[in-house]
Design an enzyme around this catalytic site. Sequence first.
Site, PDB file in Angstrom:
ATOM      1  N   ARG A 184     -30.907 -11.786  19.572  1.00 21.64           N
ATOM      2  CA  ARG A 184     -29.915 -12.892  19.466  1.00 21.64           C
ATOM      3  C   ARG A 184     -28.740 -12.344  18.567  1.00 21.64           C
ATOM      4  O   ARG A 184     -27.396 -12.641  18.666  1.00 21.64           O
ATOM      5  CB  ARG A 184     -30.233 -14.193  19.200  1.00 21.64           C
ATOM      6  CG  ARG A 184     -31.216 -14.474  17.998  1.00 21.64           C
ATOM      7  CD  ARG A 184     -30.078 -14.922  16.792  1.00 21.64           C
ATOM      8  NE  ARG A 184     -30.780 -15.701  15.728  1.00 21.64           N
ATOM      9  CZ  ARG A 184     -30.559 -15.669  14.644  1.00 21.64           C
ATOM     10  NH1 ARG A 184     -29.565 -15.020  14.168  1.00 21.64           N
ATOM     11  NH2 ARG A 184     -31.044 -16.563  13.841  1.00 21.64           N
TER      12      ARG A 184
ATOM     13  N   SER B  72     -20.935 -13.677  11.247  1.00 21.46           N
ATOM     14  CA  SER B  72     -22.150 -14.163  12.102  1.00 21.46           C
ATOM     15  C   SER B  72     -23.262 -14.332  11.133  1.00 21.46           C
ATOM     16  O   SER B  72     -24.018 -13.212  10.856  1.00 21.46           O
ATOM     17  CB  SER B  72     -22.482 -13.227  13.224  1.00 21.46           C
ATOM     18  OG  SER B  72     -23.590 -13.612  13.816  1.00 21.46           O
TER      19      SER B  72
ATOM     20  N   LYS C 149     -24.293 -12.276  -0.755  1.00 23.62           N
ATOM     21  CA  LYS C 149     -24.292 -10.991   0.011  1.00 23.62           C
ATOM     22  C   LYS C 149     -22.896 -10.562   0.371  1.00 23.62           C
ATOM     23  O   LYS C 149     -22.078 -11.519   0.757  1.00 23.62           O
ATOM     24  CB  LYS C 149     -25.278 -11.081   1.274  1.00 23.62           C
ATOM     25  CG  LYS C 149     -26.656 -11.041   0.882  1.00 23.62           C
ATOM     26  CD  LYS C 149     -27.420 -10.885   2.085  1.00 23.62           C
ATOM     27  CE  LYS C 149     -28.852 -10.667   1.812  1.00 23.62           C
ATOM     28  NZ  LYS C 149     -29.839 -10.454   3.241  1.00 23.62           N
TER      29      LYS C 149
ATOM     30  N   LYS D 208     -36.621 -22.732  13.692  1.00 19.68           N
ATOM     31  CA  LYS D 208     -37.300 -21.216  13.405  1.00 19.68           C
ATOM     32  C   LYS D 208     -37.586 -21.121  11.828  1.00 19.68           C
ATOM     33  O   LYS D 208     -36.764 -21.635  11.077  1.00 19.68           O
ATOM     34  CB  LYS D 208     -36.104 -20.322  13.783  1.00 19.68           C
ATOM     35  CG  LYS D 208     -36.913 -18.820  13.473  1.00 19.68           C
ATOM     36  CD  LYS D 208     -35.998 -17.891  13.883  1.00 19.68           C
ATOM     37  CE  LYS D 208     -34.775 -17.439  13.163  1.00 19.68           C
ATOM     38  NZ  LYS D 208     -34.294 -16.207  13.465  1.00 19.68           N
TER      39      LYS D 208
ATOM     40  N   GLY E 236     -24.778  -9.266   8.225  1.00 22.47           N
ATOM     41  CA  GLY E 236     -25.697  -9.052   7.263  1.00 22.47           C
ATOM     42  C   GLY E 236     -25.770 -10.055   6.346  1.00 22.47           C
ATOM     43  O   GLY E 236     -26.922 -10.405   5.515  1.00 22.47           O
ATOM     44  N   ALA E 237     -24.598 -10.679   5.944  1.00 26.41           N
ATOM     45  CA  ALA E 237     -24.454 -11.922   4.843  1.00 26.41           C
ATOM     46  C   ALA E 237     -25.229 -13.045   5.396  1.00 26.41           C
ATOM     47  O   ALA E 237     -24.738 -13.540   6.191  1.00 26.41           O
ATOM     48  CB  ALA E 237     -23.261 -12.108   4.424  1.00 26.41           C
ATOM     49  N   ASP E 238     -26.422 -13.544   5.164  1.00 24.48           N
ATOM     50  CA  ASP E 238     -26.999 -14.752   5.413  1.00 24.48           C
ATOM     51  C   ASP E 238     -27.510 -15.418   4.175  1.00 24.48           C
ATOM     52  O   ASP E 238     -28.461 -16.417   4.301  1.00 24.48           O
ATOM     53  CB  ASP E 238     -28.108 -14.234   6.467  1.00 24.48           C
ATOM     54  CG  ASP E 238     -29.351 -13.328   5.847  1.00 24.48           C
ATOM     55  OD1 ASP E 238     -28.977 -12.926   4.653  1.00 24.48           O
ATOM     56  OD2 ASP E 238     -30.344 -12.812   6.723  1.00 24.48           O
TER      57      ASP E 238
END
Length: 339
Positions: free
Chosen positions: A114, A310, A245, A71, A239-241
Amino acid sequence: MMSKMTVLNGEDIESLLTVPMAIDAVEQAYLEKSRGQASTWPIVCHDFITGEADLDIKSGNLDGLGFYGLKVVSWFGANPDKGLPALYGTSLLFDLKTGAPKALLNAGPITHFRTGAAGAIGAKYLARPDSKVLTMAGSGALAPYLIACTLYLMPQIEQVCLVNPHNAAQKAASVLPAVTEEVKKLLSDSGKALTAKIEASDIETAVKASDIILTATPAREPFLRAEWVRPGTHISCVGADMSGKQEIESKIFRTAKAFADDEAQCLSVGECEIPHKDGSLSAIAAEIGDVIAGTKPGRTGADEITVFDSTGIALQDIASAAALLNAAEKSGRGSRIEL
């Protein structure tokens, strides 16, 4: 010899993809990773102009489904001034045995589904089964998907508190009707009715009353305070990606049991990154796939605080794309092109 590839645009995907379909795909991805039948590959990140335009590429393989894929997500901050979306997401799916390209998909709606499924799966396996009150911290595009997926998996929930951590209750109240309608639609498309009451609230009041908390914001300063969190609460953080963050206070990890979608990724760019670096988090208890597979324990007591980090892994997108390709072939949706 030419090969054929299926192209699915956003309209195709929204007509095919449902909450249970996304949940099944994401859970399968976690399980295959746990069983050693899948792997994530190194992330590629590139800044075209720092703070103005960038991209990242996440990729991997799912042996059980017979696919590998990637992706690409690109962000160009000036695009809205040109009448274009700031964010583009594109997924590619390939046959694992031959390398033949099988599908090209608009990754935007897939990402919403997802991500919602991932947060909900964390709650399914780590929250107390008698949980009644859910807080959704973040009122953006992901909120309806996270709420709908969690209500689908945990129909005993009676109350949902929608909060915007940085604008008290005003921002949440302004989007409450739209979020509620979207949750109703997502559940209706999955054969379910909305039975929980969704209300706007402020963050402190909501957290203090909650059994489950979902966080989906771009925060770089934690807004969820440890003293608000009740014993027995579960928190799914999506949220933390990227590095830096953080949505929840590090001190929460001093007593909470932490779980990851991918341990290495969570420690480097996830909610666990800063708590791990500052010493608040000593270790991740398990990856969620191991909990689903039953090879490692999840929650072991009613008073435990659990956190699911996640970060989002390529396997979720590949599994979702594979499910969509199968659905498209059965329904005749999408376009077939020769390469």
